[in-house]
Design a protein around this motif. Sequence first.
Motif, mmCIF file in Angstrom:
data_model
loop_
_atom_site.group_PDB
_atom_site.id
_atom_site.type_symbol
_atom_site.label_atom_id
_atom_site.label_comp_id
_atom_site.label_asym_id
_atom_site.label_seq_id
_atom_site.Cartn_x
_atom_site.Cartn_y
_atom_site.Cartn_z
ATOM 1 N N SER A 283 0.843 -1.191 0.000
ATOM 2 C CA SER A 283 0.000 0.000 0.000
ATOM 3 C C SER A 283 0.876 1.238 0.000
ATOM 4 C CB SER A 283 -0.922 -0.008 1.232
ATOM 5 O OG SER A 283 -1.695 1.167 1.284
ATOM 6 N N ASP A 284 0.566 2.162 -0.878
ATOM 7 C CA ASP A 284 1.322 3.409 -0.965
ATOM 8 C C ASP A 284 0.699 4.431 -0.027
ATOM 9 O OD1 ASP A 284 2.828 5.541 -1.649
ATOM 10 O OD2 ASP A 284 1.966 5.839 -3.632
ATOM 11 N N ASP A 285 1.370 4.756 1.056
ATOM 12 C CA ASP A 285 0.817 5.662 2.066
ATOM 13 C C ASP A 285 0.528 7.049 1.502
ATOM 14 O OD1 ASP A 285 0.969 3.676 3.918
ATOM 15 O OD2 ASP A 285 2.898 4.299 4.744
ATOM 16 N N SER A 286 1.356 7.516 0.583
ATOM 17 C CA SER A 286 1.146 8.858 0.044
ATOM 18 C C SER A 286 -0.184 8.933 -0.708
ATOM 19 C CB SER A 286 2.302 9.253 -0.875
ATOM 20 O OG SER A 286 2.377 8.379 -1.986
ATOM 21 N N GLY A 287 -0.503 7.871 -1.459
ATOM 22 C CA GLY A 287 -1.770 7.847 -2.169
ATOM 23 C C GLY A 287 -2.942 7.790 -1.208
ATOM 24 N N THR A 288 -2.803 7.013 -0.127
ATOM 25 C CA THR A 288 -3.865 6.927 0.872
ATOM 26 C C THR A 288 -4.099 8.272 1.537
ATOM 27 O OG1 THR A 288 -3.298 4.612 1.292
ATOM 28 C CG2 THR A 288 -4.605 5.745 2.967
ATOM 29 N N ILE A 289 -3.008 8.967 1.867
ATOM 30 C CA ILE A 289 -3.125 10.283 2.512
ATOM 31 C C ILE A 289 -3.844 11.266 1.594
ATOM 32 C CG2 ILE A 289 -1.798 12.278 3.314
ATOM 33 C CD1 ILE A 289 0.288 10.280 4.350
ATOM 34 N N LYS A 290 -3.479 11.272 0.310
ATOM 35 C CA LYS A 290 -4.138 12.180 -0.629
ATOM 36 C C LYS A 290 -5.629 11.879 -0.726
ATOM 37 C CE LYS A 290 -0.109 13.094 -3.549
ATOM 38 N NZ LYS A 290 0.474 12.920 -4.917
ATOM 39 N N ARG A 291 -5.976 10.574 -0.756
ATOM 40 C CA ARG A 291 -7.381 10.207 -0.863
ATOM 41 C C ARG A 291 -8.163 10.643 0.375
ATOM 42 N NH1 ARG A 291 -7.040 5.314 -0.249
ATOM 43 N NH2 ARG A 291 -8.311 4.947 1.574
ATOM 44 N N LEU A 292 -7.560 10.434 1.561
ATOM 45 C CA LEU A 292 -8.229 10.823 2.795
ATOM 46 C C LEU A 292 -8.377 12.339 2.889
ATOM 47 C CD1 LEU A 292 -6.548 8.351 5.326
ATOM 48 C CD2 LEU A 292 -8.858 8.234 4.378
ATOM 49 N N GLN A 293 -7.353 13.071 2.434
ATOM 50 C CA GLN A 293 -7.458 14.525 2.433
ATOM 51 C C GLN A 293 -8.583 14.985 1.513
ATOM 52 O OE1 GLN A 293 -3.465 15.562 1.284
ATOM 53 N NE2 GLN A 293 -2.791 15.902 3.401
ATOM 54 N N HIS A 294 -8.721 14.331 0.369
ATOM 55 C CA HIS A 294 -9.797 14.664 -0.563
ATOM 56 C C HIS A 294 -11.155 14.359 0.062
ATOM 57 C CE1 HIS A 294 -11.593 15.301 -4.533
ATOM 58 N NE2 HIS A 294 -12.330 14.223 -4.305
ATOM 59 N N GLU A 295 -11.254 13.195 0.723
ATOM 60 C CA GLU A 295 -12.519 12.835 1.375
ATOM 61 C C GLU A 295 -12.866 13.827 2.474
ATOM 62 O OE1 GLU A 295 -11.933 8.886 2.726
ATOM 63 O OE2 GLU A 295 -12.192 7.969 0.753
ATOM 64 N N LEU A 296 -11.865 14.262 3.236
ATOM 65 C CA LEU A 296 -12.108 15.234 4.305
ATOM 66 C C LEU A 296 -12.593 16.561 3.737
ATOM 67 C CD1 LEU A 296 -11.931 15.992 7.290
ATOM 68 C CD2 LEU A 296 -9.517 16.570 6.939
#
Length: 325
Positions: A283-296
């Motif tokens: 799992s690429d953490d940077s991609g997960t962080i970007k997705r969560l920031q977008h969801e927020l």
Amino acid sequence: GKTFTMQGDGKERSGQAGIIQLAAADLFRFMRQGEAAQREFLVKVSYFELYNEKIRDLLSDDTDSAASNGGLDKRNTSGSSNLEEDVKIRTNAEGEIVMNVIQNEVSNVDEVLELLVRGNHYRVVAATDMNTHSSRSHAVFRITVESRSKEDEPNLFDTEIHDILRVADFNLVDLAGSESVKLTNTNTVARQREGGKINKSLLALTSVIHSLSQPENKRPKHINYRDSKLTRILQPHLSGNAEMAILCCASPAKTYIEETRSTLKFAARARLVEMKPKVNEISDDSGTIKRLQHELAEARKMIEELRMQQQRSANSMDDSSNDAS
């Protein structure tokens, strides 16, 4: 010999390419073709050697200073370096075997070869009766490739595409040959000590290969990867999650018949090792962080819209009350 097979003459654009040069050229060519062209790649190179069972990072900035200060006399040494104490092998939280060696990003074959030439300048070699440039260490030239899918219109919610990173290592290993003091005439303490360490690590590798070549129902429950740093470093790959190719160097001369026999036995056992490689995806953490920031951000936007609707509804009710009165 082995080193020439792996590296050619160790120079750039000489026309005498070895396996390392050919593998690097094939790798970058593959990255531009077919389905691979739809992926983004990051390629990194590390280069280190095992000298007297100690790891030396051949791409470390300290290598130059160690050589100029007399700790290492460029390609010929009987001394040591502070690098031997810096590089450690450890197991991280995910159970992966890692080392704190320098990794240089490369974007083409020429940059790969530049690092190979730079590292070769500080490899430990010495003259023996069998070879005027005998390798006194095992060297590992590692190419690490990371890739991810790319799209013209990225979808931050598409976790299957953007949050998965594929990682693979190419370990191109140049093993020092086993040595007999009688045949090599290594009559100095330093050379004999080096030969002893070389033979010890090769014996550990032979033992591991022998264990892995056994049928699964007869294979030992515990395999001694920790008997040598060489087998420890290569443990993830020797244990099956890799494709493996071994080139053996043997001599037809009667003088070396015992060495040739042991080499062929090693090769025969290595052929029996079962390899079951799999795609390493993390799992690429940077991609997960970007997705969560977008969801927020989307959630905050929806909350703000709901708040505005409630405010308009409240204002409308107040206006109705005033009209009724």
